[in-house]
Design an enzyme around this catalytic site. Structure first.
Site, PDB file in Angstrom:
ATOM      1  N   ARG A   1       0.867  -1.182   0.000  1.00  0.00           N
ATOM      2  CA  ARG A   1       0.000   0.000   0.000  1.00  0.00           C
ATOM      3  C   ARG A   1       0.899   1.226   0.000  1.00  0.00           C
ATOM      4  NH1 ARG A   1      -5.085   1.921   3.683  1.00  0.00           N
ATOM      5  NH2 ARG A   1      -6.051   0.472   2.232  1.00  0.00           N
TER       6      ARG A   1
ATOM      7  N   HIS B   1      -7.488   0.769  -6.221  1.00  0.00           N
ATOM      8  CA  HIS B   1      -7.686   0.016  -4.975  1.00  0.00           C
ATOM      9  C   HIS B   1      -8.382  -1.313  -5.331  1.00  0.00           C
ATOM     10  CE1 HIS B   1      -7.895  -0.819  -0.850  1.00  0.00           C
ATOM     11  NE2 HIS B   1      -8.743   0.085  -0.421  1.00  0.00           N
TER      12      HIS B   1
ATOM     13  N   GLN C   1     -10.267  -3.695  -2.784  1.00  0.00           N
ATOM     14  CA  GLN C   1     -11.548  -3.102  -2.380  1.00  0.00           C
ATOM     15  C   GLN C   1     -12.629  -3.435  -3.417  1.00  0.00           C
ATOM     16  OE1 GLN C   1     -12.203  -0.868   0.478  1.00  0.00           O
ATOM     17  NE2 GLN C   1     -14.288  -1.411  -0.147  1.00  0.00           N
TER      18      GLN C   1
ATOM     19  N   ASP D   1     -16.823   8.247  -1.200  1.00  0.00           N
ATOM     20  CA  ASP D   1     -15.548   8.048  -0.505  1.00  0.00           C
ATOM     21  C   ASP D   1     -15.163   9.411   0.083  1.00  0.00           C
ATOM     22  OD1 ASP D   1     -12.998   7.167   0.279  1.00  0.00           O
ATOM     23  OD2 ASP D   1     -12.127   7.409  -1.717  1.00  0.00           O
TER      24      ASP D   1
ATOM     25  N   CYS E   1     -16.146   2.736   0.916  1.00  0.00           N
ATOM     26  CA  CYS E   1     -15.013   1.853   1.239  1.00  0.00           C
ATOM     27  C   CYS E   1     -14.592   1.999   2.698  1.00  0.00           C
ATOM     28  CB  CYS E   1     -13.846   2.155   0.315  1.00  0.00           C
ATOM     29  SG  CYS E   1     -13.353   3.891   0.305  1.00  0.00           S
TER      30      CYS E   1
ATOM     31  N   ARG F   1     -13.967  -7.524   2.702  1.00  0.00           N
ATOM     32  CA  ARG F   1     -12.547  -7.288   2.393  1.00  0.00           C
ATOM     33  C   ARG F   1     -11.732  -8.531   2.745  1.00  0.00           C
ATOM     34  NH1 ARG F   1     -10.359  -2.454   2.191  1.00  0.00           N
ATOM     35  NH2 ARG F   1      -8.824  -3.616   1.016  1.00  0.00           N
TER      36      ARG F   1
HETATM   37  N1  NVA Z   1      -9.586   7.468  -1.385  1.00  0.00           N
HETATM   38  C1  NVA Z   1      -9.251   6.983  -0.071  1.00  0.00           C
HETATM   39  C2  NVA Z   1      -9.579   5.529   0.049  1.00  0.00           C
HETATM   40  C3  NVA Z   1      -9.339   4.937   1.412  1.00  0.00           C
HETATM   41  C4  NVA Z   1      -9.658   3.477   1.482  1.00  0.00           C
HETATM   42  C5  NVA Z   1      -7.784   7.238   0.213  1.00  0.00           C
HETATM   43  O1  NVA Z   1      -6.959   6.997  -0.680  1.00  0.00           O
HETATM   44  O2  NVA Z   1      -7.461   7.703   1.307  1.00  0.00           O
HETATM   45  N1   CP Z   2     -11.201   0.657   2.757  1.00  0.00           N
HETATM   46  C1   CP Z   2      -9.918   0.610   3.168  1.00  0.00           C
HETATM   47  O1   CP Z   2      -8.988   0.359   2.394  1.00  0.00           O
HETATM   48  O2   CP Z   2      -9.741   0.835   4.490  1.00  0.00           O
HETATM   49  P1   CP Z   2      -8.344   0.971   5.268  1.00  0.00           P
HETATM   50  O3   CP Z   2      -7.700   2.246   4.795  1.00  0.00           O
HETATM   51  O4   CP Z   2      -8.698   0.986   6.707  1.00  0.00           O
HETATM   52  O5   CP Z   2      -7.486  -0.210   4.896  1.00  0.00           O
END
Ligand code: NVA
Ligand code: CP
Length: 327
Positions: free
Chosen positions: A106, A133, A136, A229, A270, A315
């Site tokens: 990540r 993602h 997800q 989101d 998400c 998930r």
């Molecule tokens: N768009 C958000 C998704 C988090 C799961 C981010 O990148 O922070």
């Molecule tokens: N939806 C998601 O990716 O959550 P986290 O950032 O908690 O992993």
């Protein structure tokens, strides 16, 4: 279907049939877990979990899924490794591939996870980048399929920042699965034109469609899934909050939007979500901008139409499927 050794970097790399196979496998693993039937087929193997951004769901999903499969895990937190600072991605990939049977990453640019995969001889899984993602997406597709009994023909509208990881990924996922995707937001936040064109070409083959609109009434009328989101994603500067709140507030998911979508519509997110003042950032924005909720109202978030916690649980089952299929 044999996906052994495959990376999982973005859904664009997978066929409709391969995605369906992963969803079927996830559904089977979920059923077995509910029945208490162990599936520890991967005993003695280990996976590395690299997080250059924070996480609750993705980290826990990878850890629980790996343990259920009989695998060990090592969590490398955003500050606790040499990656980037003292060691390149290429070197990290070759070091970890010598000790582990799979690597989750990540972080920031998609190119980083693609590079990690190029240098790794074991599968690499994208746990979120700025652009995509994909794990997800499997959870979201499984949740939608469980609820409506199908994916093909389902109408999904995404509201908010549609040019980032979630908007991009949902557009790809819908195109691949023959669903109708609408980005309903101000034009500045539409996904990039090249990706839209690519998804339109895919949708033309699968019976899906891609629509971009600034019109809330038209964009959310008679749809099955309303998705949103956070308005500011991880890694973005604090300074953008005020413009995001100003520009995206008209695209908040509220009762008016859900009523326009219709009784059958479900709400998805998400997570994490800013639907009240019970978070540090939510409270700070509340004080700075005089608001109590952001991308979704608390009323919608807590309503029977909201599938967010089923989605979060999925998930784990879907990430388990990805690891089981590729290791
Ligand atoms: N768009 C958000 C998704 C988090 C799961 C981010 O990148 O922070
Ligand atoms: N939806 C998601 O990716 O959550 P986290 O950032 O908690 O992993």
């Amino acid at each position: 279907m044999d996906l052994k050794g495959r990376d999982f970097l973005k859904l664009l790399d997978f066929t409709t049939e391969e995605i369906t196979y992963l969803l079927d496998l996830a559904a089977d693993l979920k059923d077995k877990k509910k029945k208490g039937i162990p599936v520890d087929t991967h005993r003695g193997k280990n996976v590395a979990l690299i997080f250059e951004k924070t996480s609750t769901r993705t980290r826990c999903a990878f850890e629980v899924a790996a343990h259920d499969l009989g695998m060990g895990t090592t969590y490398l937190d955003p500050s606790g490794s040499q990656i980037g600072k003292k060691e390149s991605i290429a070197d990290t990939a070759r070091v970890l591939a010598g000790m582990y049977e799979g690597i989750e990453y990540r972080g920031f640019e998609q190119e980083i996870v693609e590079e990690l995969a190029r240098y790794s001889k074991v599968p690499v899984w994208n746990g979120l980048t700025n652009e995509f993602h994909p794990t997800q997406m499997l959870a979201d597709l499984l949740t939608i399929r469980e609820h409506f009994g199908r994916l093909s023909g389902i109408k999904l509208t995404y509201m908010g920042d549609a040019r980032y990881n979630m908007g991009n990924s949902l557009m790809v996922a819908c195109a691949k699965m023959g669903m109708h995707f609408t980005a309903c937001t101000t034009a500045k936040y539409f996904p990039a034109q090249e990706l839209v064109a690519e998804c339109k070409a895919i949708a033309a083959q699968t019976g899906g469609s891609i629509t971009l609109t600034e019109d809330v009434k038209a964009g959310t009328g008679d749809v099955d899934v309303i998705y949103t989101d956070v308005w500011v994603s991880m890694g973005e500067p604090d300074e953008v909050w005020s413009e995001r709140i100003r520009e995206l507030s008209p695209y908040q998911v509220n009762k008016g939007v859900m009523d326009n979508a219709g009784e059958k519509a479900v709400f998805m997110h998400c997570l994490p979500a800013f639907h009240d003042l019970n978070t540090g950032i939510g409270k700070e924005m509340g004080e700075r901008f005089g608001i109590t909720e952001m991308e979704v109202t608390n009323e919608v978030f807590e309503s029977p139409q909201s599938l967010v916690f089923e989605e979060a649980e999925n998930r784990m089952h879907t990430i388990k499927a990805v690891m089981a299929a590729t290791v």
